[in-house]
Design a protein around this motif. Sequence first.
Motif, PDB file in Angstrom:
ATOM      1  N   UNK A   1       0.830  -1.205   0.000  1.00  0.00           N
ATOM      2  CA  UNK A   1       0.000   0.000   0.000  1.00  0.00           C
ATOM      3  C   UNK A   1       0.866   1.256   0.000  1.00  0.00           C
ATOM      4  N   UNK A   2       1.958   1.232   0.776  1.00  0.00           N
ATOM      5  CA  UNK A   2       2.851   2.393   0.828  1.00  0.00           C
ATOM      6  C   UNK A   2       3.509   2.643  -0.528  1.00  0.00           C
ATOM      7  N   UNK A   3       3.929   1.572  -1.205  1.00  0.00           N
ATOM      8  CA  UNK A   3       4.550   1.727  -2.523  1.00  0.00           C
ATOM      9  C   UNK A   3       3.551   2.303  -3.518  1.00  0.00           C
ATOM     10  N   UNK A   4       2.327   1.801  -3.506  1.00  0.00           N
ATOM     11  CA  UNK A   4       1.302   2.302  -4.428  1.00  0.00           C
ATOM     12  C   UNK A   4       0.986   3.765  -4.158  1.00  0.00           C
ATOM     13  N   UNK A   5       0.877   4.138  -2.888  1.00  0.00           N
ATOM     14  CA  UNK A   5       0.591   5.539  -2.539  1.00  0.00           C
ATOM     15  C   UNK A   5       1.747   6.430  -2.969  1.00  0.00           C
ATOM     16  N   UNK A   6       2.971   5.958  -2.764  1.00  0.00           N
ATOM     17  CA  UNK A   6       4.140   6.750  -3.147  1.00  0.00           C
ATOM     18  C   UNK A   6       4.158   7.016  -4.653  1.00  0.00           C
ATOM     19  N   UNK A   7       3.925   5.991  -5.463  1.00  0.00           N
ATOM     20  CA  UNK A   7       3.912   6.166  -6.915  1.00  0.00           C
ATOM     21  C   UNK A   7       2.766   7.077  -7.353  1.00  0.00           C
ATOM     22  N   UNK A   8       1.618   6.928  -6.714  1.00  0.00           N
ATOM     23  CA  UNK A   8       0.482   7.789  -7.057  1.00  0.00           C
ATOM     24  C   UNK A   8       0.771   9.243  -6.715  1.00  0.00           C
ATOM     25  N   UNK A   9       1.421   9.490  -5.569  1.00  0.00           N
ATOM     26  CA  UNK A   9       1.753  10.861  -5.172  1.00  0.00           C
ATOM     27  C   UNK A   9       2.759  11.484  -6.140  1.00  0.00           C
ATOM     28  N   UNK A  10       3.721  10.708  -6.616  1.00  0.00           N
ATOM     29  CA  UNK A  10       4.667  11.242  -7.597  1.00  0.00           C
ATOM     30  C   UNK A  10       3.954  11.633  -8.887  1.00  0.00           C
ATOM     31  N   UNK A  11       3.003  10.823  -9.308  1.00  0.00           N
ATOM     32  CA  UNK A  11       2.231  11.167 -10.506  1.00  0.00           C
ATOM     33  C   UNK A  11       1.409  12.429 -10.295  1.00  0.00           C
ATOM     34  N   UNK A  12       0.818  12.561  -9.117  1.00  0.00           N
ATOM     35  CA  UNK A  12       0.024  13.752  -8.813  1.00  0.00           C
ATOM     36  C   UNK A  12       0.895  15.000  -8.836  1.00  0.00           C
ATOM     37  N   UNK A  13       2.099  14.908  -8.264  1.00  0.00           N
ATOM     38  CA  UNK A  13       3.011  16.053  -8.249  1.00  0.00           C
ATOM     39  C   UNK A  13       3.400  16.449  -9.671  1.00  0.00           C
ATOM     40  N   UNK A  14       3.694  15.463 -10.516  1.00  0.00           N
ATOM     41  CA  UNK A  14       4.049  15.763 -11.908  1.00  0.00           C
ATOM     42  C   UNK A  14       2.886  16.432 -12.637  1.00  0.00           C
ATOM     43  N   UNK A  15       1.676  15.920 -12.450  1.00  0.00           N
ATOM     44  CA  UNK A  15       0.507  16.517 -13.095  1.00  0.00           C
ATOM     45  C   UNK A  15       0.258  17.933 -12.583  1.00  0.00           C
ATOM     46  N   UNK A  16       0.409  18.152 -11.289  1.00  0.00           N
ATOM     47  CA  UNK A  16       0.201  19.489 -10.727  1.00  0.00           C
ATOM     48  C   UNK A  16       1.199  20.479 -11.305  1.00  0.00           C
ATOM     49  N   UNK A  17       2.462  20.068 -11.389  1.00  0.00           N
ATOM     50  CA  UNK A  17       3.475  20.952 -11.964  1.00  0.00           C
ATOM     51  C   UNK A  17       3.154  21.266 -13.420  1.00  0.00           C
ATOM     52  N   UNK A  18       2.775  20.248 -14.178  1.00  0.00           N
ATOM     53  CA  UNK A  18       2.449  20.438 -15.591  1.00  0.00           C
ATOM     54  C   UNK A  18       1.295  21.410 -15.770  1.00  0.00           C
ATOM     55  N   UNK A  19       0.232  21.236 -14.991  1.00  0.00           N
ATOM     56  CA  UNK A  19      -0.936  22.102 -15.149  1.00  0.00           C
ATOM     57  C   UNK A  19      -0.689  23.506 -14.601  1.00  0.00           C
ATOM     58  N   UNK A  20       0.168  23.632 -13.583  1.00  0.00           N
ATOM     59  CA  UNK A  20       0.521  24.978 -13.110  1.00  0.00           C
ATOM     60  C   UNK A  20       1.260  25.743 -14.190  1.00  0.00           C
ATOM     61  N   UNK A  21       2.167  25.071 -14.898  1.00  0.00           N
ATOM     62  CA  UNK A  21       2.896  25.725 -15.980  1.00  0.00           C
ATOM     63  C   UNK A  21       1.965  26.084 -17.132  1.00  0.00           C
ATOM     64  N   UNK A  22       1.073  25.173 -17.480  1.00  0.00           N
ATOM     65  CA  UNK A  22       0.120  25.459 -18.549  1.00  0.00           C
ATOM     66  C   UNK A  22      -0.782  26.629 -18.165  1.00  0.00           C
TER      67      UNK A  22
END
Length: 210
Positions: free
Chosen positions: A136-157
């Motif tokens: 569960x911790x590994x899955x949450x960690x990978x999901x959080x990294x994806x969320x951070x990447x998406x947030x950065x991308x949309x903030x720049x856009x």
Amino acid sequence: WGRLPPSLLLVALAACAARASEITFELPDNAKQCFYEEIAQGTKCTLEFQVITGGHYDVDCRLEDPDGIVLYKEMKKQYDSFTFTASRNGTYKFCFSNEFSTFTHKTVYFDFQVGEDPPLFPSENRVTALTQMESACVSIHEALKSVIDYQTHFRLREAQGRSRAEDLNTRVAYWSIGEAIILLVVSIGQVFLLKSFFSDKRTTTTRVGS
């Protein structure tokens, strides 16, 4: 921190293992800005950048190794990503240049990642399966990294879109003012032209006596 379970403590500290520089800075016209990073041999690195505001949203980018050998060079790029593995120990330099622009400032964002994230758990690559908590911790960690990447991308856009909208709004405002001035000048000219048509003209009559 002392109250956290060991597994969750490892999750919280995992992000500290890999270095990452994420900066947004202003690049004036006719200017060049360089950054330096100490990297060990064999380390995998990724450089991502994007121009957020200014001109045609383009910039020159150059990456060099400690010996001055050019690893990456692009001219007038709006955004790009480059991944490489350090061939030797030393200080690597990457520069952004706006020297081709004579009056336009640029706002540039870059993310320079050095190294890869280590496993959350020292025994993650073991032969036996992970526990339910560890999975569960590994899955949450990978999901959080994806969320951070998406947030950065949309903030720049969003920042880039806002800049384009503000620039378009300024141009429309200037165009409207210009149209108003032209309309006023034409109206005044038409008034004087019509007035000249209906103005009284003095006529001279000559009588011829017999």
